[in-house]
Scaffold this motif. Structure first.
Motif, PDB file in Angstrom:
ATOM      1  N   THR A 273       0.838  -1.207   0.000  1.00 23.39           N
ATOM      2  CA  THR A 273       0.000   0.000   0.000  1.00 23.39           C
ATOM      3  C   THR A 273       0.869   1.252   0.000  1.00 23.39           C
ATOM      4  N   ARG A 274       0.245   2.350  -0.382  1.00 22.70           N
ATOM      5  CA  ARG A 274       0.896   3.654  -0.305  1.00 22.70           C
ATOM      6  C   ARG A 274      -0.029   4.603   0.457  1.00 22.70           C
ATOM      7  N   ALA A 275       0.478   5.177   1.530  1.00 21.39           N
ATOM      8  CA  ALA A 275      -0.288   6.154   2.301  1.00 21.39           C
ATOM      9  C   ALA A 275       0.033   7.550   1.782  1.00 21.39           C
ATOM     10  N   VAL A 276      -1.017   8.324   1.520  1.00 19.94           N
ATOM     11  CA  VAL A 276      -0.861   9.700   1.058  1.00 19.94           C
ATOM     12  C   VAL A 276      -1.319  10.624   2.181  1.00 19.94           C
ATOM     13  N   TYR A 277      -0.530  11.649   2.471  1.00 17.55           N
ATOM     14  CA  TYR A 277      -0.862  12.553   3.567  1.00 17.55           C
ATOM     15  C   TYR A 277      -0.392  13.966   3.222  1.00 17.55           C
ATOM     16  N   ALA A 278      -1.069  14.928   3.822  1.00 18.34           N
ATOM     17  CA  ALA A 278      -0.674  16.328   3.682  1.00 18.34           C
ATOM     18  C   ALA A 278       0.073  16.749   4.931  1.00 18.34           C
ATOM     19  N   MET A 279       1.017  17.649   4.770  1.00 20.40           N
ATOM     20  CA  MET A 279       1.738  18.202   5.911  1.00 20.40           C
ATOM     21  C   MET A 279       1.619  19.718   5.902  1.00 20.40           C
ATOM     22  N   THR A 280       1.473  20.273   7.086  1.00 17.04           N
ATOM     23  CA  THR A 280       1.418  21.723   7.259  1.00 17.04           C
ATOM     24  C   THR A 280       2.362  22.111   8.383  1.00 17.04           C
ATOM     25  N   HIS A 281       2.684  23.394   8.436  1.00 13.85           N
ATOM     26  CA  HIS A 281       3.599  23.865   9.478  1.00 13.85           C
ATOM     27  C   HIS A 281       2.791  24.285  10.698  1.00 13.85           C
ATOM     28  N   PRO A 282       3.197  23.860  11.904  1.00 16.24           N
ATOM     29  CA  PRO A 282       2.432  24.213  13.109  1.00 16.24           C
ATOM     30  C   PRO A 282       2.256  25.708  13.303  1.00 16.24           C
ATOM     31  N   SER A 283       3.204  26.508  12.826  1.00 15.38           N
ATOM     32  CA  SER A 283       3.098  27.957  13.023  1.00 15.38           C
ATOM     33  C   SER A 283       1.890  28.543  12.309  1.00 15.38           C
ATOM     34  N   LEU A 284       1.381  27.818  11.291  1.00 15.06           N
ATOM     35  CA  LEU A 284       0.204  28.309  10.579  1.00 15.06           C
ATOM     36  C   LEU A 284      -1.069  28.082  11.382  1.00 15.06           C
ATOM     37  N   GLY A 285      -1.038  27.111  12.280  1.00 18.54           N
ATOM     38  CA  GLY A 285      -2.212  26.826  13.086  1.00 18.54           C
ATOM     39  C   GLY A 285      -3.366  26.309  12.257  1.00 18.54           C
ATOM     40  N   ALA A 286      -4.519  26.213  12.909  1.00 21.26           N
ATOM     41  CA  ALA A 286      -5.747  25.819  12.202  1.00 21.26           C
ATOM     42  C   ALA A 286      -6.431  27.088  11.736  1.00 21.26           C
ATOM     43  N   ARG A 287      -6.543  27.258  10.460  1.00 18.86           N
ATOM     44  CA  ARG A 287      -7.182  28.455   9.939  1.00 18.86           C
ATOM     45  C   ARG A 287      -8.045  28.078   8.745  1.00 18.86           C
ATOM     46  N   PRO A 288      -9.064  28.877   8.444  1.00 20.25           N
ATOM     47  CA  PRO A 288     -10.039  28.502   7.415  1.00 20.25           C
ATOM     48  C   PRO A 288      -9.455  28.146   6.055  1.00 20.25           C
ATOM     49  N   PRO A 289      -8.501  28.898   5.490  1.00 14.38           N
ATOM     50  CA  PRO A 289      -8.011  28.521   4.156  1.00 14.38           C
ATOM     51  C   PRO A 289      -7.369  27.134   4.113  1.00 14.38           C
ATOM     52  N   ILE A 290      -6.497  26.822   5.079  1.00 11.28           N
ATOM     53  CA  ILE A 290      -5.844  25.512   5.080  1.00 11.28           C
ATOM     54  C   ILE A 290      -6.861  24.413   5.346  1.00 11.28           C
ATOM     55  N   ASP A 291      -7.754  24.637   6.312  1.00  7.18           N
ATOM     56  CA  ASP A 291      -8.782  23.643   6.603  1.00  7.18           C
ATOM     57  C   ASP A 291      -9.650  23.382   5.380  1.00  7.18           C
ATOM     58  N   ALA A 292      -9.964  24.435   4.640  1.00  5.71           N
ATOM     59  CA  ALA A 292     -10.797  24.279   3.439  1.00  5.71           C
ATOM     60  C   ALA A 292     -10.083  23.426   2.402  1.00  5.71           C
ATOM     61  N   VAL A 293      -8.789  23.674   2.182  1.00  7.94           N
ATOM     62  CA  VAL A 293      -8.024  22.895   1.207  1.00  7.94           C
ATOM     63  C   VAL A 293      -7.939  21.437   1.634  1.00  7.94           C
ATOM     64  N   LEU A 294      -7.663  21.189   2.910  1.00  5.62           N
ATOM     65  CA  LEU A 294      -7.568  19.810   3.393  1.00  5.62           C
ATOM     66  C   LEU A 294      -8.909  19.086   3.238  1.00  5.62           C
ATOM     67  N   ASN A 295     -10.000  19.771   3.532  1.00  6.83           N
ATOM     68  CA  ASN A 295     -11.326  19.138   3.375  1.00  6.83           C
ATOM     69  C   ASN A 295     -11.623  18.826   1.911  1.00  6.83           C
ATOM     70  N   LEU A 296     -11.206  19.718   1.020  1.00  5.13           N
ATOM     71  CA  LEU A 296     -11.410  19.461  -0.409  1.00  5.13           C
ATOM     72  C   LEU A 296     -10.603  18.250  -0.858  1.00  5.13           C
ATOM     73  N   LEU A 297      -9.381  18.118  -0.377  1.00  4.10           N
ATOM     74  CA  LEU A 297      -8.552  16.983  -0.765  1.00  4.10           C
ATOM     75  C   LEU A 297      -9.097  15.678  -0.214  1.00  4.10           C
ATOM     76  N   ARG A 298      -9.669  15.713   0.974  1.00  2.00           N
ATOM     77  CA  ARG A 298     -10.213  14.495   1.574  1.00  2.00           C
ATOM     78  C   ARG A 298     -11.507  14.048   0.876  1.00  2.00           C
ATOM     79  N   SER A 299     -12.217  14.985   0.285  1.00  2.00           N
ATOM     80  CA  SER A 299     -13.525  14.664  -0.284  1.00  2.00           C
ATOM     81  C   SER A 299     -13.451  14.179  -1.718  1.00  2.00           C
ATOM     82  N   ARG A 300     -12.273  14.226  -2.325  1.00  3.04           N
ATOM     83  CA  ARG A 300     -12.174  13.842  -3.743  1.00  3.04           C
ATOM     84  C   ARG A 300     -12.229  12.326  -3.877  1.00  3.04           C
TER      85      ARG A 300
END
Length: 300
Positions: A273-300
Motif C-alpha cells: 500500500t501507499r499512504a498519502v498525507y498532507a503536511m502543514t507547518h504548526p506555526s500556521l495553526g488551524a485556519r479557514p483557508p488551510i482547513d478548506a483545502v484539506l477538506n477538499l482533498l479528503r472529499s475527492r
C-alpha cells in the motif's frame, strides 16, 4: 525590544547556512544582511555570530536566540494569517503535490474550490515529496502532499503536522500478453514467477526502488532492476511494450492506465500500500483557508 525582521534574518541564517543564501531568499544584499545582524547583536547585547574562515556560524547564544525567534515569528505569522483569513476561507494558498495525486485529486479540488470558496486562490506546484517538504519548510507553500509505502515507511518530520488523506493499494503492472496476466479472475500474482523479469523503478526518489527490492526479498529473490524512470506514463508505455514490469500505485491506473495495453494485478501473499498525507507547518495553526483545502482533498 528585538526587531522581528532581524530575528527573521537570524532564523534564515540558521536554516540556510550562509549570508549569500539568506540575501537571495529575502531580497537583500549580503552586505545588508550582515549589517542587520550586527545591529541585532548590539540589541541583544551578546555575541550571536563568530567567523570560521570566510563564513560565519551561530554562537551558543545565537542558537538560543534562534529558538526564541522561531516561537516569536511563528506567533506573528499566525496572528497575521488569522487576521487576513477571518472566518471565511480566502486569500492565496500554495499546495505542493506529486503528479499522480494532483491529477486525480488536486485538480478536482481546484475546480470545486472556485465554486465553494470564490475568495480562495489555490495554486498547485508539482513537486515530489522531498522538494515539497523543502518548499513547506521555506514557507513557499502552506500544504505539502507526500506519500510513504508500507514496506518502506518514511518517517514524518516531528516538527510538522500530518493530515492523512488516503491509503491505496500498490499493484503489479504487466504487459497484457504476459503469462501472469492471462487470468480473467484477476487473481494475485506470485512474485516468484518474475524472478528473471526486468524491473522498472522510479528515478527521482528512493522509495520506489526500495519497495521493489523489499517485496522481492520477501518473495525470496533479488530483483533485476533494469530501468529507472520518473514519468509513470513512460513506465506504463515501457511495460506495455514488454520492456519490464513495475509496481505502481492504484492512482496511476486512474490517471494513466486506460491509455496503455497494461494489466494491473495485486501481489500474492504480501500487502502493498501507499499512504498519502498532507503536511502543514504548526506555526500556521488551524485556519479557514488551510482547513478548506484539506477538506477538499479528503472529499475527492
Amino acid at each position: 525590544m528585538l526587531d522581528p525582521v532581524r530575528l527573521l534574518l537570524l532564523r534564515e541564517l540558521a536554516d540556510r547556512g550562509t549570508m549569500t543564501a539568506v540575501a537571495a531568499a529575502c531580497g537583500y544584499t549580503s552586505s545588508a544582511v550582515s549589517q542587520q545582524l550586527a545591529v541585532l547583536e548590539r540589541e541583544a547585547g551578546v555575541q550571536l555570530l563568530e567567523r570560521v574562515g570566510r563564513r560565519v556560524r551561530l554562537t551558543h547564544e545565537g542558537l538560543r536566540l534562534v529558538a526564541h525567534a522561531r516561537i516569536v515569528l511563528g506567533a506573528l505569522e499566525t496572528a497575521e494569517r488569522d487576521l487576513r483569513a477571518g472566518g471565511t476561507p480566502r486569500g492565496p494558498i500554495d499546495v505542493a503535490c506529486f503528479s499522480t495525486f494532483a491529477a486525480v485529486h488536486v485538480v478536482p479540488a481546484l475546480v470545486a474550490s472556485r465554486e465553494r470558496y470564490p475568495d480562495l486562490q489555490v495554486s498547485l506546484h508539482e513537486l515530489e515529496p522531498p522538494e515539497a517538504l523543502s518548499a513547506l519548510r521555506a514557507r513557499r507553500c502552506e500544504v505539502a502532499v507526500c506519500y510513504s509505502y508500507n514496506l518502506t515507511p518514511t518517517p514524518t518530520p516531528a516538527e510538522l503536522d500530518v493530515h492523512p488523506l488516503a491509503v491505496e493499494p500498490v499493484l503489479l503492472a504487466l504487459p497484457a500478453d504476459h503469462a501472469c496476466a492471462s487470468d480473467r479472475d484477476e487473481r494475485p500474482v506470485d512474485l516468484r514467477s518474475l524472478t528473471d523479469a526486468p524491473w522498472i523503478v522510479g528515478s527521482r526518489e528512493d522509495g520506489s526502488a526500495a519497495l521493489v527490492q523489499r517485496a522481492c526479498a520477501i518473495a525470496g529473490f533479488p530483483p533485476r532492476i533494469t530501468h529507472a524512470v520518473d514519468d509513470f506514463q513512460l513506465v506504463l508505455r515501457m511495460v506495455a511494450h514488454g520492456l519490464g514490469v513495475a509496481l505502481v500505485p492504484q492512482l496511476v491506473a486512474q490517471a494513466h492506465g486506460p491509455s496503455f495495453d497494461v494489466v494491473l494485478r495485486p501481489v500474492a501473499d504480501t500487502e502493498l500500500t501507499r499512504a498519502v498525507y498532507a503536511m502543514t507547518h504548526p506555526s500556521l495553526g488551524a485556519r479557514p483557508p488551510i482547513d478548506a483545502v484539506l477538506n477538499l482533498l479528503r472529499s475527492r
